[in-house]
Write an enzyme that holds these catalytic residues in place. Structure first.
Site, short mmCIF file in Angstrom:
data_model
loop_
_atom_site.label_atom_id
_atom_site.label_comp_id
_atom_site.label_asym_id
_atom_site.label_seq_id
_atom_site.Cartn_x
_atom_site.Cartn_y
_atom_site.Cartn_z
N LYS A 96 -45.45 6.87 27.69
CA LYS A 96 -44.84 6.88 26.34
C LYS A 96 -45.32 5.31 25.70
CE LYS A 96 -40.18 6.86 27.57
NZ LYS A 96 -40.16 7.10 28.97
N THR A 97 -44.84 4.51 25.96
CA THR A 97 -45.33 3.09 24.67
C THR A 97 -47.23 3.23 25.24
OG1 THR A 97 -42.91 2.15 25.56
CG2 THR A 97 -45.49 0.33 25.01
N ASP A 126 -39.10 3.11 20.20
CA ASP A 126 -38.93 3.63 21.39
C ASP A 126 -37.18 3.60 21.99
OD1 ASP A 126 -38.69 3.79 24.14
OD2 ASP A 126 -39.03 1.51 24.87
N THR A 160 -36.17 9.09 26.88
CA THR A 160 -35.83 8.82 28.37
C THR A 160 -34.70 10.04 28.51
OG1 THR A 160 -33.94 7.09 28.43
CG2 THR A 160 -36.91 6.34 28.79
N ARG A 193 -45.77 2.29 36.28
CA ARG A 193 -45.36 0.94 35.90
C ARG A 193 -44.91 0.75 37.37
NH1 ARG A 193 -40.17 0.93 31.86
NH2 ARG A 193 -41.68 1.30 31.04
#
Length: 335
Positions: free
Chosen positions: A69-70, A114, A163, A222
């Site tokens: 997402k980032t 975020d 999330t 990640r």
């Protein structure tokens, strides 16, 4: 200048731990591996805005942690050729915090928030007006003499990441022109992520090693990149070849088993099976038994164990499935 030795960082990759993730981030939609539909949707949204010469609609990126997402928010700004301003929901606890961020934006800039579902309610209400009309109302003075002064904002694109999309209030969710739901990665997609990362690090990981790491990465890039770093550390320290054997030895050292379960995952599963005969077990009881926060169990451990088919949820609590018993090398009770 001589070429880097095997296992050393290439000139394109920065050597510090802090910069590791940034060095491996893709810089464009074409470099981004996986999430094909989301990439196509974003490309269409951004392309149409550029053709029209307008600011793109606001974008909401929803999905589990670690799926990009980032990175996608950075790519949005890069594709548009505009600056990116980053903040987070927990950092915006007052309407004044948000007003300060919004008033500093330049025309066309991308604002990334975020964990947007964790913003204060007063800030959320201010954000409604800012997203829709590009203005906010600032209260000047106190008490009976307080007045509301409208402040015009430069047009901007908000990219929100969450999330927990279900925690967003409907008025805020409705103001996003596009919502992207990021899904867990297939093993083949993670192999692409790892191959790209290994190339950037000039780390000649064998194909079998790539497959081994991808299968233990829980569908999350990640985690895949983190495990790759640990394998690289192992080969550097032990002077071994970056092959399947080294991968297995390194991940065994860090308690990551062949299905991607780590120490906490196995402890949760073990508690359900051994201490509570397979369940059902309530969340608070389970969290206390393993010595972790209930939120960690619910948001990190439980989704993966359920997706792997090792536990299930019932109205009375968490239950170990037959696969969960088998993973621990045990057979469930006859009943």
């Amino acid at each position: 200048m001589s070429a880097p030795m095997s296992g050393e960082l290439s000139p394109q990759a920065l050597p510090t731990e802090v910069s590791y993730e940034g060095a491996l981030r893709p810089g464009s939609l074409s470099e981004f591996v996986g999430q094909e539909k989301v990439r196509e949707q974003l490309g269409l949204l951004l392309g149409a805005a550029q053709i029209d010469g307008r600011t793109p609609d606001h974008i909401l990126l929803a999905g589990p942690p670690g799926l990009g997402k980032t990175t996608l928010s950075m790519i949005v700004a890069t594709e548009l050729g505009v600056p990116l301003q980053q903040t987070s929901g927990p950092a915006i606890q007052h309407a004044g915090d948000l007003a300060a961020v919004l008033s500093a934006l330049t025309p066309g800039e991308v604002l990334f928030i975020d964990e947007i579902h964790r913003m204060a309610r007063s800030a959320e209400e201010m954000l409604y007006l800012a997203m829709e009309d590009f203005k906010v109302d600032i209260m000047v003075g106190k008490g009976a003499g307080a007045t509301s002064v409208p402040l015009e904002l430069a047009p901007f694109t908000l990219v929100g990441a969450t999330t927990r999309a279900g925690l967003l209030p409907n008025p805020l969710r409705d103001r996003f022109g596009f919502t992207a739901h990021l899904e867990y990665y297939a093993t083949s997609e993670l192999e692409g992520v790892l191959s790209r990362a290994a190339g950037l690090l000039d780390f000649p990981l064998h194909d079998a090693g790539v497959v081994e790491i991808a299968g233990r990465s829980r569908g999350t890039p990640r985690i895949a990149n983190r495990l790759l770093r640990r394998v690289r550390d192992y080969t550097l320290v032990h002077g071994t070849q970056p092959d399947e054997r080294s991968v297995r030895a390194a991940l065994s050292l860090y308690d990551v088993d062949e299905h991607g379960l780590d120490r906490l995952d196995r402890e949760v599963l073990r508690i359900i099976v051994e201490r509570f005969a397979g369940g059902p077990v309530g969340l608070s009881t389970l969290a206390a038994s393993v010595g972790e926060e209930a939120e960690t169990i619910e948001s990190v451990v439980e989704p993966f164990l359920m997706r792997a088919g090792l536990i299930a949820r019932s109205p009375r609590g968490r239950i170990a499935t037959s696969l969960g018993w088998a993973h621990l090398g045990m057979a469930p009770p006859a009943h």
